[in-house]
Enzyme design. Structure first.
Site, PDB file in Angstrom:
ATOM      1  N   ASN A 249     -11.045  -7.178  18.003  1.00 47.18           N
ATOM      2  CA  ASN A 249      -9.623  -7.547  18.016  1.00 47.18           C
ATOM      3  C   ASN A 249      -9.447  -9.056  18.212  1.00 47.18           C
ATOM      4  OD1 ASN A 249      -9.729  -4.600  18.589  1.00 47.18           O
ATOM      5  ND2 ASN A 249      -7.519  -4.831  18.709  1.00 47.18           N
TER       6      ASN A 249
ATOM      7  N   SER B 156     -14.071  -5.278   9.441  1.00 42.23           N
ATOM      8  CA  SER B 156     -13.277  -4.943  10.634  1.00 42.23           C
ATOM      9  C   SER B 156     -13.883  -3.755  11.368  1.00 42.23           C
ATOM     10  CB  SER B 156     -11.863  -4.582  10.176  1.00 42.23           C
ATOM     11  OG  SER B 156     -11.119  -4.038  11.226  1.00 42.23           O
TER      12      SER B 156
ATOM     13  N   ARG C  77       0.752   5.888  19.388  1.00 44.16           N
ATOM     14  CA  ARG C  77       1.036   5.463  18.008  1.00 44.16           C
ATOM     15  C   ARG C  77       0.156   6.290  17.076  1.00 44.16           C
ATOM     16  NH1 ARG C  77       0.051  -0.860  16.676  1.00 44.16           N
ATOM     17  NH2 ARG C  77      -2.069  -0.251  17.232  1.00 44.16           N
TER      18      ARG C  77
ATOM     19  N   TYR D  21      -6.197   0.662   4.698  1.00 43.07           N
ATOM     20  CA  TYR D  21      -6.711  -0.693   4.960  1.00 43.07           C
ATOM     21  C   TYR D  21      -8.195  -0.646   5.303  1.00 43.07           C
ATOM     22  CZ  TYR D  21      -8.004  -4.744   7.727  1.00 43.07           C
ATOM     23  OH  TYR D  21      -8.689  -5.817   8.226  1.00 43.07           O
TER      24      TYR D  21
ATOM     25  N   THR E 250     -12.278  -1.530  12.311  1.00 39.31           N
ATOM     26  CA  THR E 250     -11.506  -0.377  11.841  1.00 39.31           C
ATOM     27  C   THR E 250     -12.352   0.532  10.925  1.00 39.31           C
ATOM     28  OG1 THR E 250      -9.247   0.173  11.177  1.00 39.31           O
ATOM     29  CG2 THR E 250     -10.419  -1.313   9.761  1.00 39.31           C
TER      30      THR E 250
ATOM     31  N   LYS F 277     -11.696  -2.171   3.342  1.00 46.31           N
ATOM     32  CA  LYS F 277     -12.716  -3.041   3.959  1.00 46.31           C
ATOM     33  C   LYS F 277     -14.105  -2.430   3.753  1.00 46.31           C
ATOM     34  CE  LYS F 277     -10.623  -6.444   4.942  1.00 46.31           C
ATOM     35  NZ  LYS F 277     -11.023  -7.828   4.664  1.00 46.31           N
TER      36      LYS F 277
ATOM     37  N   ASN G 215       0.646 -14.680   3.303  1.00 49.09           N
ATOM     38  CA  ASN G 215       0.806 -14.339   4.725  1.00 49.09           C
ATOM     39  C   ASN G 215       0.472 -15.547   5.612  1.00 49.09           C
ATOM     40  OD1 ASN G 215       1.564 -12.408   6.678  1.00 49.09           O
ATOM     41  ND2 ASN G 215      -0.589 -12.115   7.233  1.00 49.09           N
TER      42      ASN G 215
HETATM   43  P1  NAD Z   1      -4.190 -13.536   7.666  1.00 47.64           P
HETATM   44  O1  NAD Z   1      -3.232 -12.690   6.909  1.00 47.64           O
HETATM   45  O2  NAD Z   1      -3.660 -14.429   8.721  1.00 47.64           O
HETATM   46  O3  NAD Z   1      -5.047 -14.433   6.646  1.00 47.64           O
HETATM   47  C1  NAD Z   1      -5.366 -14.011   5.342  1.00 47.64           C
HETATM   48  C2  NAD Z   1      -4.995 -15.144   4.402  1.00 47.64           C
HETATM   49  O4  NAD Z   1      -5.316 -14.735   3.061  1.00 47.64           O
HETATM   50  C3  NAD Z   1      -3.510 -15.478   4.440  1.00 47.64           C
HETATM   51  O5  NAD Z   1      -3.344 -16.864   4.606  1.00 47.64           O
HETATM   52  C4  NAD Z   1      -2.997 -15.009   3.077  1.00 47.64           C
HETATM   53  O6  NAD Z   1      -1.933 -15.814   2.613  1.00 47.64           O
HETATM   54  C5  NAD Z   1      -4.251 -15.111   2.222  1.00 47.64           C
HETATM   55  N1  NAD Z   1      -4.246 -14.173   1.092  1.00 47.64           N
HETATM   56  C6  NAD Z   1      -3.956 -12.856   1.112  1.00 47.64           C
HETATM   57  N2  NAD Z   1      -4.043 -12.335  -0.114  1.00 47.64           N
HETATM   58  C7  NAD Z   1      -4.425 -13.345  -0.936  1.00 47.64           C
HETATM   59  C8  NAD Z   1      -4.679 -13.420  -2.326  1.00 47.64           C
HETATM   60  N3  NAD Z   1      -4.526 -12.360  -3.134  1.00 47.64           N
HETATM   61  N4  NAD Z   1      -5.068 -14.605  -2.840  1.00 47.64           N
HETATM   62  C9  NAD Z   1      -5.196 -15.698  -2.027  1.00 47.64           C
HETATM   63  N5  NAD Z   1      -4.953 -15.684  -0.724  1.00 47.64           N
HETATM   64  C10 NAD Z   1      -4.566 -14.519  -0.171  1.00 47.64           C
HETATM   65  O7  NAD Z   1      -5.295 -12.568   8.245  1.00 47.64           O
HETATM   66  P2  NAD Z   1      -6.412 -12.859   9.343  1.00 47.64           P
HETATM   67  O8  NAD Z   1      -6.003 -12.215  10.597  1.00 47.64           O
HETATM   68  O9  NAD Z   1      -6.766 -14.289   9.327  1.00 47.64           O
HETATM   69  O10 NAD Z   1      -7.600 -11.998   8.741  1.00 47.64           O
HETATM   70  C11 NAD Z   1      -8.592 -12.599   7.938  1.00 47.64           C
HETATM   71  C12 NAD Z   1      -9.543 -11.532   7.470  1.00 47.64           C
HETATM   72  O11 NAD Z   1     -10.100 -10.866   8.594  1.00 47.64           O
HETATM   73  C13 NAD Z   1      -8.919 -10.448   6.608  1.00 47.64           C
HETATM   74  O12 NAD Z   1      -9.838 -10.136   5.593  1.00 47.64           O
HETATM   75  C14 NAD Z   1      -8.751  -9.285   7.552  1.00 47.64           C
HETATM   76  O13 NAD Z   1      -8.817  -8.057   6.867  1.00 47.64           O
HETATM   77  C15 NAD Z   1      -9.941  -9.468   8.480  1.00 47.64           C
HETATM   78  N6  NAD Z   1      -9.729  -8.928   9.818  1.00 47.64           N
HETATM   79  C16 NAD Z   1      -8.661  -9.343  10.563  1.00 47.64           C
HETATM   80  C17 NAD Z   1      -8.475  -8.816  11.831  1.00 47.64           C
HETATM   81  C18 NAD Z   1      -7.274  -9.209  12.654  1.00 47.64           C
HETATM   82  O14 NAD Z   1      -6.884  -8.445  13.535  1.00 47.64           O
HETATM   83  N7  NAD Z   1      -6.708 -10.391  12.453  1.00 47.64           N
HETATM   84  C19 NAD Z   1      -9.385  -7.888  12.349  1.00 47.64           C
HETATM   85  C20 NAD Z   1     -10.471  -7.503  11.573  1.00 47.64           C
HETATM   86  C21 NAD Z   1     -10.640  -8.040  10.304  1.00 47.64           C
HETATM   87  C1  WQD Z   2      -4.307  -2.712  20.539  1.00 46.67           C
HETATM   88  C2  WQD Z   2      -3.930  -1.717  21.624  1.00 46.67           C
HETATM   89  C3  WQD Z   2      -2.445  -0.004  20.849  1.00 46.67           C
HETATM   90  C4  WQD Z   2       0.886  -2.690  19.968  1.00 46.67           C
HETATM   91  C5  WQD Z   2      -5.621  -3.364  14.717  1.00 46.67           C
HETATM   92  C6  WQD Z   2      -6.125  -2.828  13.419  1.00 46.67           C
HETATM   93  C7  WQD Z   2      -7.536  -3.257  13.192  1.00 46.67           C
HETATM   94  C8  WQD Z   2      -7.714  -4.762  13.335  1.00 46.67           C
HETATM   95  C9  WQD Z   2      -7.101  -5.271  14.596  1.00 46.67           C
HETATM   96  C10 WQD Z   2      -7.647  -5.730  11.138  1.00 46.67           C
HETATM   97  C11 WQD Z   2      -3.922  -0.270  21.155  1.00 46.67           C
HETATM   98  C12 WQD Z   2      -1.758  -0.864  21.863  1.00 46.67           C
HETATM   99  C13 WQD Z   2      -0.319  -2.140  20.333  1.00 46.67           C
HETATM  100  C14 WQD Z   2       2.022  -2.450  20.775  1.00 46.67           C
HETATM  101  C15 WQD Z   2       0.653  -1.139  22.261  1.00 46.67           C
HETATM  102  N1  WQD Z   2      -7.082  -5.475  12.264  1.00 46.67           N
HETATM  103  N2  WQD Z   2      -0.431  -1.385  21.458  1.00 46.67           N
HETATM  104  N3  WQD Z   2       1.859  -1.683  21.899  1.00 46.67           N
HETATM  105  O1  WQD Z   2      -4.863  -1.069  16.727  1.00 46.67           O
HETATM  106  O2  WQD Z   2      -6.872  -1.946  18.005  1.00 46.67           O
HETATM  107  O3  WQD Z   2      -6.404  -2.809  15.766  1.00 46.67           O
HETATM  108  O4  WQD Z   2      -5.756  -4.790  14.716  1.00 46.67           O
HETATM  109  O5  WQD Z   2      -8.736  -5.407  10.746  1.00 46.67           O
HETATM  110  O6  WQD Z   2      -7.867  -2.846  11.925  1.00 46.67           O
HETATM  111  O7  WQD Z   2      -6.037  -1.417  13.469  1.00 46.67           O
HETATM  112  O8  WQD Z   2      -4.913  -3.455  17.590  1.00 46.67           O
HETATM  113  O9  WQD Z   2      -3.291  -4.920  18.704  1.00 46.67           O
HETATM  114  O10 WQD Z   2      -2.430  -3.056  17.217  1.00 46.67           O
HETATM  115  O11 WQD Z   2      -3.489  -2.498  19.412  1.00 46.67           O
HETATM  116  O12 WQD Z   2       0.569  -0.451  23.280  1.00 46.67           O
HETATM  117  O13 WQD Z   2       3.142  -2.899  20.491  1.00 46.67           O
HETATM  118  O14 WQD Z   2      -2.578  -1.986  22.030  1.00 46.67           O
HETATM  119  O15 WQD Z   2      -2.073   1.347  21.018  1.00 46.67           O
HETATM  120  O16 WQD Z   2      -4.334   0.517  22.232  1.00 46.67           O
HETATM  121  P1  WQD Z   2      -5.761  -2.189  17.053  1.00 46.67           P
HETATM  122  P2  WQD Z   2      -3.468  -3.551  18.178  1.00 46.67           P
END
Ligand code: NAD
Ligand code: WQD
Length: 338
Positions: A179, A124, A293, A148, A126, A152, A35
């Protein structure tokens, strides 16, 4: 410190690698690019001014992980690698458990073998599911509403269990991000969603650029000031800096398994985010209100007091900076693709 970063080319990982190098750490990335893009590595190198040590491997590949860890001998691991789409996790739950749970278990096993004793884990907000009240503190009930989120939570449990073994030597910082948004102020690295973005911020910037017709606002009938969903949007560079602070805390030997919210402590609605982006972009960004959603919650924002106190860290960047940096990155992405 010698820090092994899983998923270091991803959104949060790439920004964290830049901050780690700036703080003087010796970084090694393991990544399978499922990704992320390989050219992000070159961008990280431009930002850090040094070449990036990297093994292309899957964290579930125990032999590859062993070989990488035996060679690098990390003092600590920051574990980002995971699958992260809520909607995809409802379609492919087994893949999510495989990467996020089996992958984390493999990592913990190999860490034990090489006597690596510190881990920072990406969890997260979440995991809280529908919060009973906001702001949400770490002691709040956890009840993730999707596969998901459950992966976590299992990751958190595994890490806490490993840190609780009698005589255990593992110490952990479990970081619950709210977020993550924004991008590096250089415009060189940022979020790279594949296909139609699930998350709001990249959907807004793609619409502002004309790649999408309009933003779909998912519901305006929540019990929030303007009826749209409220979230705690945290700049990815602030988030990255919290990881550096967490490493410092672990290396001081002051934590065993600490769980910390990483947020700003302030919620903004969907409409407030669209308005702020519109001001930054300099024109109104079209949106259409639709129904809610499935699985969404009305509001969720952090009580970050514990992280502020124990890490000596707090989110500093404003919503305007978040939008300006995300917009710069979005424009640069398109010119790179042209
Ligand atoms: P991302 O997808 O941009 O980064 C994850 C990276 O891990 C990617 O580069 C992907 O290629 C790599 N990867 C995935 N599976 C792999 C595997 N099996 N082996 C080796 N590499 C692998 O995601 P992100 O937004 O940078 O998120 C990073 C972490 O934070 C994740 O654990 C995610 O669950 C957590 N997180 C993200 C968010 C968000 O909204 N971005 C929110 C809360 C928690
Ligand atoms: C934010 C707000 C939507 C898209 C998600 C994951 C969470 C974490 C972060 C990894 C909400 C609204 C969204 C759109 C909209 N990821 N929305 N139109 O849902 O808070 O969190 O990302 O851990 O686990 O669930 O983030 O950016 O999707 O939504 O109106 O096209 O925007 O309803 O209120 P969310 P989001």
């Amino acid at each position: 410190m010698r820090v092994l970063v899983t998923g270091g080319a991803g959104f949060v990982g790439s920004h964290t690698v830049v901050e780690l190098v700036a703080a003087g750490h010796d970084v090694h990335v393991v990544e399978n690019f499922c990704n992320s893009e390989r050219w992000i590595v070159e961008r990280i190198e431009r930002l850090t001014g040094q070449s990036l040590s990297l093994d292309e491997l899957d964290i579930r590949d125990r032999e590859a992980m062993r070989s990488s860890m035996h060679r690098f001998r990390p003092d600590a691991v920051i574990h980002f690698a995971a699958l992260k789409s809520v909607s995809e996790s409802t379609q492919q739950p087994a893949s999510y458990y495989d990467v996020n749970v089996t992958g984390t278990a493999t990592l913990l096993e190999v860490m034990r073998e090489v006597e690596c004793r510190q881990i920072v884990f990406s969890s997260s907000a979440t995991v809280y599911g529908q919060p009973e009240a906001c702001p949400v503190a770490e002691g709040a009930r956890v009840d993730p509403g999707n596969p998901y989120g459950r992966t976590k939570l299992v990751g958190e449990w595994m890490i806490r269990d490993c840190a609780s073994v009698p005589g255990a030597v593992l110490s952990a910082a479990i970081l619950r991000y709210f977020n993550p948004v924004g991008a590096h102020p250089s415009g060189l690295i940022g979020e790279l969603p594949r296909g139609v973005p699930n998350n709001l911020a990249p959907y807004i910037t793609q619409t502002a650029l004309g790649l999408r017709d309009h933003i779909r606002v998912f519901g305006d009938d929540y019990a929030t000031p303007d009826g749209t969903g409220v979230r705690d949007y945290i700049h990815v560079v602030d988030l990255a800096k919290a990881h550096v602070a967490a490493l410092t805390l672990l290396s001081a030997g002051e934590a065993r398994a600490l769980t910390l919210n990483l947020g700003t402590g302030r919620g903004y609605s969907v409409l407030e985010l669209i308005e702020t982006f519109s001001a930054v972009v300099g024109k109104p960004i079209p949106y259409v209100v639709q129904g809610r959603r499935a699985g969404d919650i009305g509001e969720c924002w952090a009580d970050p007091t514990l992280a502020n106190t124990v890490l000596g860290w707090q989110a500093e960047k404003t919503l305007e900076e978040i939008c300006a940096d995300a917009w710069r990155w979005q424009q640069a992405c398109v010119s790179a693709a042209e």
